[in-house]
Motif scaffolding. Structure first.
Motif, short mmCIF file in Angstrom:
data_model
loop_
_atom_site.label_atom_id
_atom_site.label_comp_id
_atom_site.label_asym_id
_atom_site.label_seq_id
_atom_site.Cartn_x
_atom_site.Cartn_y
_atom_site.Cartn_z
N ASN A 161 0.83 -1.20 0.00
CA ASN A 161 0.00 0.00 0.00
C ASN A 161 0.88 1.26 0.00
N ASP A 162 0.47 2.24 -0.78
CA ASP A 162 1.19 3.51 -0.87
C ASP A 162 0.42 4.63 -0.16
N ASP A 163 -0.23 4.25 0.93
CA ASP A 163 -1.07 5.17 1.73
C ASP A 163 -2.37 5.51 1.04
N SER A 164 -2.78 4.63 0.10
CA SER A 164 -4.09 4.82 -0.51
C SER A 164 -5.17 4.51 0.49
N VAL A 165 -6.32 5.13 0.34
CA VAL A 165 -7.43 4.97 1.29
C VAL A 165 -8.20 3.69 0.97
N ILE A 166 -8.55 2.94 2.07
CA ILE A 166 -9.36 1.72 1.93
C ILE A 166 -10.75 2.01 2.50
N GLN A 167 -11.77 1.54 1.77
CA GLN A 167 -13.12 1.64 2.30
C GLN A 167 -13.91 0.36 1.99
N ARG A 191 -22.98 -9.33 -1.90
CA ARG A 191 -21.58 -9.06 -2.26
C ARG A 191 -21.14 -7.72 -1.64
N TYR A 192 -20.14 -7.81 -0.79
CA TYR A 192 -19.54 -6.63 -0.16
C TYR A 192 -18.27 -6.27 -0.94
N VAL A 193 -18.00 -4.94 -1.01
CA VAL A 193 -16.92 -4.42 -1.89
C VAL A 193 -15.83 -3.79 -1.04
N CYS A 194 -14.61 -4.28 -1.23
CA CYS A 194 -13.42 -3.63 -0.68
C CYS A 194 -12.86 -2.72 -1.78
N GLN A 195 -12.70 -1.46 -1.47
CA GLN A 195 -12.28 -0.49 -2.51
C GLN A 195 -11.01 0.21 -2.05
N LEU A 196 -10.06 0.29 -2.97
CA LEU A 196 -8.78 0.98 -2.72
C LEU A 196 -8.72 2.19 -3.63
N TYR A 197 -8.54 3.39 -3.01
CA TYR A 197 -8.57 4.63 -3.77
C TYR A 197 -7.23 4.85 -4.47
N THR A 198 -7.13 4.22 -5.62
CA THR A 198 -6.02 4.49 -6.52
C THR A 198 -6.61 5.10 -7.78
N ASP A 199 -5.80 5.31 -8.77
CA ASP A 199 -6.31 5.89 -10.01
C ASP A 199 -6.02 4.94 -11.16
N PRO A 200 -6.96 4.21 -11.69
CA PRO A 200 -8.36 4.18 -11.20
C PRO A 200 -8.46 3.34 -9.93
N PRO A 201 -9.59 3.39 -9.20
CA PRO A 201 -9.75 2.63 -7.96
C PRO A 201 -9.72 1.11 -8.23
N GLN A 202 -9.22 0.37 -7.24
CA GLN A 202 -9.23 -1.10 -7.30
C GLN A 202 -10.36 -1.62 -6.39
N GLU A 203 -10.91 -2.76 -6.80
CA GLU A 203 -11.97 -3.37 -6.01
C GLU A 203 -11.72 -4.86 -5.83
#
Length: 408
Positions: free
Chosen positions: A48-54, A100-112
């Motif tokens: 992780n490069d300090d991207s936000v996880i939600q 289905r629950y989604v783990c999302q990583l705020y990159t560009d574009p976001p990863q799921e």
């Protein structure tokens, strides 16, 4: 996401940034949980490069943004938050939480990454229903077992004692995503099945050792056996006979009868319930005596063949011993048995002695011949007639010559 391979003239710094973003890896695992229990969702990030996880719910509403919970559902609780993981628990899970629950990583574009929650609903307690409560031996019985309200549909197995039975199963959807399962089994019963347990066993991922049990009640016709109470040995003339009929069945035999096959029972025979008593036996009572027992299922019988032997004979007591009259055949006072072997031996010895004597005498006479002498009157042979010869013989003994003859 950047594409560094398309622009070769990009600076080295820009190229390295692109490689770092591509190296991030977001992962999540599917979860199975039993209704009413707690599910845990883990969103994991590698490099992780300090991207936000939600974390988002199936309706794509944000449950947690980093370590903040915007959603007003207190069943969601933060278990762990770091640069590499967001872990959230969901308590008291219900069927409506499935999805289905989604783990999302705020990159560009976001990863799921996706975590599918599957809610397992255990069936209710199974119920066994029998077509009949009591079944007679040789007949067929049918049992039905039902397991209601499970997700997924349960499977049903049957066991009769240690024997596995094969049933016919039907599955019905009774509510959204809930199922009812019914299984029927049919089999014929014997008297050995009375009291045997039949188990309906439920197999389901949400529950273990779930079963319903029913004990079979089987009725069967009587089992009959005749027991000789008296006498212990042979039946002889003048003895008494006592027979007992033992009959067991389910239900217990309500009637027991004695009869004589193809003939009438002796007129003075006494029948008392299951007992037959005949006194002072004689050979006219010979025959087959039958005990017949019956209940609501059927009847059965057992036979006893009577053969009356002669009465035992006794040896008369000698008149020289009028005091001793006991004849026990084994103790004091019993008549002495004649030993024929001794008598035969004595006779053989006597005959042998006589034979030896005859042989000795024969040899003696053969070795010693007998002799005798005759004295005839001298001149008798010269007499003119018989009278003269007689006269000459009577007075001529002194002048006769001795003549010797041998007799063999």
């Amino acid at each position: 996401m950047f594409a560094p391979c398309l622009k070769f003239h990009f600076s080295l710094c820009t190229f390295c940034l692109c490689c770092e973003v591509e190296g991030q890896n977001l992962a999540a695992d599917n979860v199975s949980v039993i209704e009413g229990e707690t599910a845990t969702i883990s969103c994991r990030v590698k490099n992780n490069d300090d991207s936000v996880i939600q974390l988002l719910n199936p309706n794509r509403q944000t449950i947690y943004f980093k370590d903040v919970r915007p959603l007003k559902d207190s069943r969601f609780q933060l278990v762990n938050f770091s640069d590499n993981e967001l872990r959230v628990s969901l308590s008291n899970v219900s069927l409506s939480d499935e999805g289905r629950y989604v783990c999302q990583l705020y990159t560009d574009p976001p990863q799921e990454a996706y975590a599918d929650i599957t809610v397992l609903v255990p069936p209710g307690s199974p119920i066994i229903v029998s077509r009949e409560d009591v079944v007679s031996e040789g007949n067929e019985t049918e049992l039905t077992c039902t397991a209601m309200g499970s997700k997924p549909a349960a499977s049903i197995r049957w066991m009769k004692g240690e024997e596995e039975l094969t049933g016919e199963t039907t599955v019905e959807e009774i509510d959204e995503r809930l199922f009812a399962v019914t299984s029927q089994v049919r089999f014929s019963v014997t008297k050995e099945d009375d009291g045997v347990s039949v188990d309906c066993i439920i197999d389901h991922p949400a529950v273990k050792d779930l079963l319903a049990q029913r004990h079979l009640e089987v009725q069967y016709k009587p089992e009959v056996k005749i027991v000789v109470t008296y006498p212990e040995g042979l039946t002889r003339e003048g003895d008494n006979l006592d027979l007992t009929c033992i009959a067991e069945g389910k239900p217990h035999p309500h009637q027991i009868n004695w009869m004589r096959v193809e003939e009438d029972v002796p007129p003075h025979a006494v029948v008392t319930g299951a007992d037959l008593y005949i006194e002072n036996l004689n050979k006219s009572y010979n025959g087959t005596y039958r005990c017949v027992a019956s209940n609501t299922v059927g009847e059965a019988y057992d036979d006893y063949i009577l053969y009356v032997y002669d009465a035992p004979t006794t040896i008369p007591t000698p008149t020289t011993n009028p005091v001793n009259t006991q004849d026990s055949r084994a103790g004091e006072g019993a008549p002495q048995k004649i030993d024929h072997a001794v008598i035969g031996g004595v006779v053989a010895v006597v005959m042998f002695a006589i034979l030896c004597a005859l042989i000795v005498l024969g040899r003696y006479f053969a070795r010693h011949k007998g002799t005798y002498f005759t004295h005839e009157a001298k001149g008798a042979d010269d007499a003119a007639d018989a009278d003269t010869a007689i006269i000459n013989a009577e007075g001529g003994h002194n002048n006769t010559d001795e003549k010797k003859e041998y007799y063999i």
